[in-house]
Motif scaffolding. Structure first.
Motif, PDB file in Angstrom:
ATOM      1  N   LEU A  62       0.833  -1.198   0.000  1.00  0.00           N
ATOM      2  CA  LEU A  62       0.000   0.000   0.000  1.00  0.00           C
ATOM      3  C   LEU A  62       0.872   1.255   0.000  1.00  0.00           C
ATOM      4  O   LEU A  62       0.611   2.208  -0.736  1.00  0.00           O
ATOM      5  N   ALA A  63       1.917   1.234   0.823  1.00  0.00           N
ATOM      6  CA  ALA A  63       2.813   2.393   0.895  1.00  0.00           C
ATOM      7  C   ALA A  63       3.516   2.632  -0.440  1.00  0.00           C
ATOM      8  O   ALA A  63       3.654   3.773  -0.888  1.00  0.00           O
ATOM      9  N   ARG A  64       3.923   1.565  -1.098  1.00  0.00           N
ATOM     10  CA  ARG A  64       4.674   1.708  -2.348  1.00  0.00           C
ATOM     11  C   ARG A  64       3.761   2.035  -3.538  1.00  0.00           C
ATOM     12  O   ARG A  64       4.046   2.948  -4.321  1.00  0.00           O
ATOM     13  N   ASP A  65       2.654   1.302  -3.646  1.00  0.00           N
ATOM     14  CA  ASP A  65       1.852   1.387  -4.870  1.00  0.00           C
ATOM     15  C   ASP A  65       0.787   2.481  -4.841  1.00  0.00           C
ATOM     16  O   ASP A  65       0.452   3.047  -5.884  1.00  0.00           O
ATOM     17  N   GLN A  66       0.243   2.794  -3.663  1.00  0.00           N
ATOM     18  CA  GLN A  66      -0.852   3.761  -3.596  1.00  0.00           C
ATOM     19  C   GLN A  66      -0.462   5.085  -2.945  1.00  0.00           C
ATOM     20  O   GLN A  66      -0.976   6.132  -3.312  1.00  0.00           O
ATOM     21  N   LEU A  67       0.469   5.029  -1.973  1.00  0.00           N
ATOM     22  CA  LEU A  67       0.824   6.249  -1.260  1.00  0.00           C
ATOM     23  C   LEU A  67       2.125   6.868  -1.755  1.00  0.00           C
ATOM     24  O   LEU A  67       2.486   7.967  -1.333  1.00  0.00           O
ATOM     25  N   GLY A  68       2.848   6.165  -2.638  1.00  0.00           N
ATOM     26  CA  GLY A  68       4.102   6.704  -3.149  1.00  0.00           C
ATOM     27  C   GLY A  68       5.147   6.898  -2.065  1.00  0.00           C
ATOM     28  O   GLY A  68       5.859   7.894  -2.043  1.00  0.00           O
ATOM     29  N   GLU A 117      10.310   4.635   0.754  1.00  0.00           N
ATOM     30  CA  GLU A 117      11.148   4.468   1.943  1.00  0.00           C
ATOM     31  C   GLU A 117      10.398   3.669   3.002  1.00  0.00           C
ATOM     32  O   GLU A 117      10.938   2.738   3.620  1.00  0.00           O
ATOM     33  N   ALA A 118       9.132   4.020   3.208  1.00  0.00           N
ATOM     34  CA  ALA A 118       8.325   3.299   4.182  1.00  0.00           C
ATOM     35  C   ALA A 118       8.142   1.845   3.770  1.00  0.00           C
ATOM     36  O   ALA A 118       8.212   0.938   4.606  1.00  0.00           O
ATOM     37  N   ALA A 119       7.911   1.615   2.477  1.00  0.00           N
ATOM     38  CA  ALA A 119       7.724   0.244   1.995  1.00  0.00           C
ATOM     39  C   ALA A 119       8.960  -0.604   2.257  1.00  0.00           C
ATOM     40  O   ALA A 119       8.859  -1.769   2.673  1.00  0.00           O
ATOM     41  N   ASP A 120      10.143  -0.024   2.042  1.00  0.00           N
ATOM     42  CA  ASP A 120      11.382  -0.770   2.284  1.00  0.00           C
ATOM     43  C   ASP A 120      11.503  -1.179   3.749  1.00  0.00           C
ATOM     44  O   ASP A 120      11.894  -2.310   4.073  1.00  0.00           O
ATOM     45  N   VAL A 121      11.168  -0.262   4.642  1.00  0.00           N
ATOM     46  CA  VAL A 121      11.248  -0.551   6.070  1.00  0.00           C
ATOM     47  C   VAL A 121      10.266  -1.653   6.452  1.00  0.00           C
ATOM     48  O   VAL A 121      10.592  -2.585   7.195  1.00  0.00           O
ATOM     49  N   LEU A 122       9.053  -1.571   5.944  1.00  0.00           N
ATOM     50  CA  LEU A 122       8.030  -2.566   6.275  1.00  0.00           C
ATOM     51  C   LEU A 122       8.394  -3.943   5.730  1.00  0.00           C
ATOM     52  O   LEU A 122       8.179  -4.965   6.392  1.00  0.00           O
ATOM     53  N   PRO A 156       7.375   1.585  12.266  1.00  0.00           N
ATOM     54  CA  PRO A 156       7.265   1.888  10.838  1.00  0.00           C
ATOM     55  C   PRO A 156       5.904   1.523  10.267  1.00  0.00           C
ATOM     56  O   PRO A 156       5.361   2.229   9.416  1.00  0.00           O
ATOM     57  N   ALA A 157       5.325   0.412  10.737  1.00  0.00           N
ATOM     58  CA  ALA A 157       4.030  -0.017  10.212  1.00  0.00           C
ATOM     59  C   ALA A 157       2.946   1.012  10.495  1.00  0.00           C
ATOM     60  O   ALA A 157       1.983   1.141   9.739  1.00  0.00           O
ATOM     61  N   ASP A 158       3.088   1.756  11.590  1.00  0.00           N
ATOM     62  CA  ASP A 158       2.100   2.779  11.928  1.00  0.00           C
ATOM     63  C   ASP A 158       2.382   4.081  11.183  1.00  0.00           C
ATOM     64  O   ASP A 158       1.480   4.700  10.619  1.00  0.00           O
ATOM     65  N   THR A 159       3.638   4.506  11.174  1.00  0.00           N
ATOM     66  CA  THR A 159       3.994   5.784  10.558  1.00  0.00           C
ATOM     67  C   THR A 159       3.756   5.776   9.056  1.00  0.00           C
ATOM     68  O   THR A 159       3.353   6.787   8.475  1.00  0.00           O
ATOM     69  N   ALA A 160       3.988   4.641   8.425  1.00  0.00           N
ATOM     70  CA  ALA A 160       3.930   4.577   6.963  1.00  0.00           C
ATOM     71  C   ALA A 160       2.548   4.892   6.410  1.00  0.00           C
ATOM     72  O   ALA A 160       2.427   5.487   5.338  1.00  0.00           O
ATOM     73  N   LEU A 161       1.511   4.504   7.139  1.00  0.00           N
ATOM     74  CA  LEU A 161       0.159   4.635   6.594  1.00  0.00           C
ATOM     75  C   LEU A 161      -0.680   5.668   7.343  1.00  0.00           C
ATOM     76  O   LEU A 161      -1.908   5.613   7.309  1.00  0.00           O
ATOM     77  N   LEU A 162      -0.028   6.600   7.998  1.00  0.00           N
ATOM     78  CA  LEU A 162      -0.781   7.622   8.716  1.00  0.00           C
ATOM     79  C   LEU A 162      -1.676   8.400   7.762  1.00  0.00           C
ATOM     80  O   LEU A 162      -1.262   8.777   6.670  1.00  0.00           O
ATOM     81  N   ASP A 163      -2.888   8.656   8.199  1.00  0.00           N
ATOM     82  CA  ASP A 163      -3.834   9.460   7.431  1.00  0.00           C
ATOM     83  C   ASP A 163      -3.508  10.933   7.687  1.00  0.00           C
ATOM     84  O   ASP A 163      -3.803  11.463   8.772  1.00  0.00           O
ATOM     85  N   LEU A 164      -2.903  11.596   6.723  1.00  0.00           N
ATOM     86  CA  LEU A 164      -2.456  12.971   6.920  1.00  0.00           C
ATOM     87  C   LEU A 164      -3.615  13.949   6.998  1.00  0.00           C
ATOM     88  O   LEU A 164      -3.405  15.117   7.355  1.00  0.00           O
TER      89      LEU A 164
END
Length: 550
Positions: free
Chosen positions: A71-77, A80-85, A175-183
């Motif tokens: 989700l972080a890589r494909d939808q949120l762009g 960096e977060a995707a690599d960590v997860l 990282p799992a929480d920070t990556a998908l935070l709803d801004l």
């Protein structure tokens, strides 16, 4: 981090700020992780059942982490977060960890306790290793907490679900929480733990979320408490006054203006200061271009090497480098050669155990010997990519200590056809000898994170010493000034590519010290551009003199 007020308000909480914005909102506290499983508890069923429950819990955690990574890589762009997860998912499925959990359930432990104890052993090993590996302890804690929750039949820990926007307060963020935070909901982050290079700080910076980390007493803030989070000052103010909120509104208005400013950066009297982007690979190019970056000041080439059992081939490197260069036709792209070794070990680069990785064989030092062929392959690939691109490729080496190092690297790079060769100034000796260093190369870039670490003898990975990771410290600024003076004397450009470059308050000071370019996370560019446009060069020099005299 700006210098602290000598008479701080006793009600204000202090930490390390990430970003330059300030926001106000109400606190939403993150739920604590599951309690430690009972030590003496015995399972109702056979050991095989407990081993299966533990394995199933870890598989569920790994699957959730992979889902979030995609989700972080494909939808949120957020590459960096995707690599960590993805790295966390691999940790959860480590075969040695699984064997240890099997052994612990085999002697009568519950699945929950076996997970806790096995991860505890790994945690102790990483913490004892120090440096980068010690910083990964938080990742293990997060995986263990999630797995214990699943095995216990309760939801995994996570961000609270609130209808209105809030300031998220936590012990630390995984990282799992920070990556998908709803801004649209999370206005800012405040954590009790963490340092300037923790995942919370890195991902908050990448996503443009203001944050203050390492805040003692953060979790004393009750749900619903109104607070003002000032990332530039590194403060969290409970129950802010009307005056403080009015000042915040004025800052917000200036921030809106900064987002609409475009074009090359100039001071108020027209002096050009190049604002460049720090990127980790081809996936970061679009963000940098959209932010108005005038090029790339730090291209971290290690993205091709880390996590691989073998070095990337010449052809693989050429393709990846060209993908970045093609995003900046006619513009500068500064590629840093592989910064590995010591606390960033690579399977194909055996350097042996080191008692103090921060002062170990890393950066350029790792390639002045039997591993020189790895550097030569990288330099050849960079030169080949540059020949096929319209970008202006500049190449620099990390961990250069003196003019001898600089000359050795310059000779190697130029032998492969590279024409713009520079060095990182992150060792105090290189700053003190900057004139001789710059005589050997074409440019220098100050890495303020490591420069502060070495100047103040404070491990940048150790949260307890986070307050000493301070680019505002007069000793650090003096070394920057010496490098700026040497740049002017030799006619060579001097940039900053550490986190200090992203601070809109510090940027004018750096320019006043002789810095000619600033490189930062793309999200920080508009605000830094606006800050510099408010000051003449003379005023920048006055601000620099004031900062040096503190």
């Amino acid at each position: 981090m700006a210098p602290a007020d000598p008479r701080p308000d006793p009600g204000v909480l202090h930490g390390l700020g990430v970003g330059g914005r300030a926001v106000a909102g109400r606190v939403a506290c993150m739920a604590d992780r599951p309690a430690e499983p009972e030590h003496g508890a015995r399972p109702d069923g056979p050991p095989e059942r407990e081993a299966g429950r533990a394995a199933g819990a870890l598989e569920a955690v790994a699957a959730e982490l992979r889902r979030r990574a995609a989700l972080a890589r494909d939808q949120l762009g957020q590459p960096e977060a995707a690599d960590v997860l993805e790295a966390q998912a691999l940790m959860a499925q480590d075969p040695e960890l699984a064997e240890r959990i099997d052994a612990l359930t085999g002697v009568g432990l519950t699945a929950e306790r076996a997970i806790f104890d096995a991860f505890g052993e790994y945690r102790a090993a990483l913490a004892g290793a120090g440096g980068y590996l010690a910083e990964r302890v938080g990742d293990l804690d997060d995986i263990a907490a999630r797995a214990i929750a699943v095995a216990s039949g309760v939801p995994m820990p996570g961000v609270p679900d609130r209808a209105d926007p809030f300031i998220l307060v936590a012990r630390d963020l995984a990282p799992a929480d920070t990556a998908l935070l709803d801004l649209d909901k999370v206005l800012a982050l405040v954590t009790e733990e963490g340092g300037p290079t923790s995942h919370t700080a890195i991902l908050a910076r990448a996503r443009g979320i203001p944050a203050v980390v390492g805040v003692a007493g953060a979790r004393t803030l009750a749900d619903g408490t109104p607070v003002l989070v000032d990332a530039a000052a590194g403060t969290v103010t409970p129950n802010p006054t009307e005056e403080a909120l009015t000042e915040l509104a004025e800052r917000a208005q200036r921030a809106v203006h900064s987002q609409t400013a475009t074009g090359p950066c100039r001071t108020a009297d027209g002096v050009p200061i190049a604002l460049l982007a720090n990127i980790g690979g081809p996936s970061d190019v679009d963000k940098a271009v959209k932010a108005g970056a005038e090029g790339v000041g730090l291209f971290r080439t290690e993205f091709l090497y880390l996590g691989s059992a073998t070095p990337p081939t010449f052809e693989t490197q050429v393709e990846a480098y060209k993908a970045v260069l093609d995003g900046f036709p006619g513009k500068r792209v500064v590629a840093r050669t592989l910064d590995a070794g010591a606390d960033k070990p690579l399977p194909f680069l055996p350097l042996g155990h080191e008692p103090n990785p921060a002062l170990g064989v890393r950066g350029l030092r790792a390639f002045r010997g039997e591993h020189q062929h790895l550097l030569d392959t990288q330099l050849r690939a960079l030169a080949a990519a540059a020949e096929q691109s319209e970008a202006q490729l500049w190449v620099m080496a990390p961990m250069v200590a003196d003019a001898s190092d600089a000359k050795w690297f310059a000779d190697r790079a130029r032998a492969h056809g590279l024409t713009r060769v520079g060095v990182m100034i992150e060792v105090p000796a290189a700053a003190l000898g900057a004139h001789a260093v710059l005589d050997a190369v074409d440019f220098a870039s100050l890495g303020t994170n490591d420069l502060a670490q070495y100047t103040l003898a404070a491990d940048r990975m150790l949260g307890a010493l986070g307050a000493l990771q301070d680019p505002w410290h007069p000793a650090v600024l003096k070394l920057i000034e010496l490098t700026g003076i040497a740049g002017k004397a030799t006619g060579k450009p001097v940039g900053v590519c550490g986190e200090a470059a992203a601070d809109p308050k510090l940027a004018p000071v750096l320019v006043g010290l002789g810095v000619t370019s600033l490189s930062m996370a793309p999200a920080a560019i508009p605000e830094v551009r606006a800050a510099l446009a408010e000051h003449t060069l003379a005023r920048c020099q006055e601000l620099a003199a004031e900062a040096l005299s503190r």
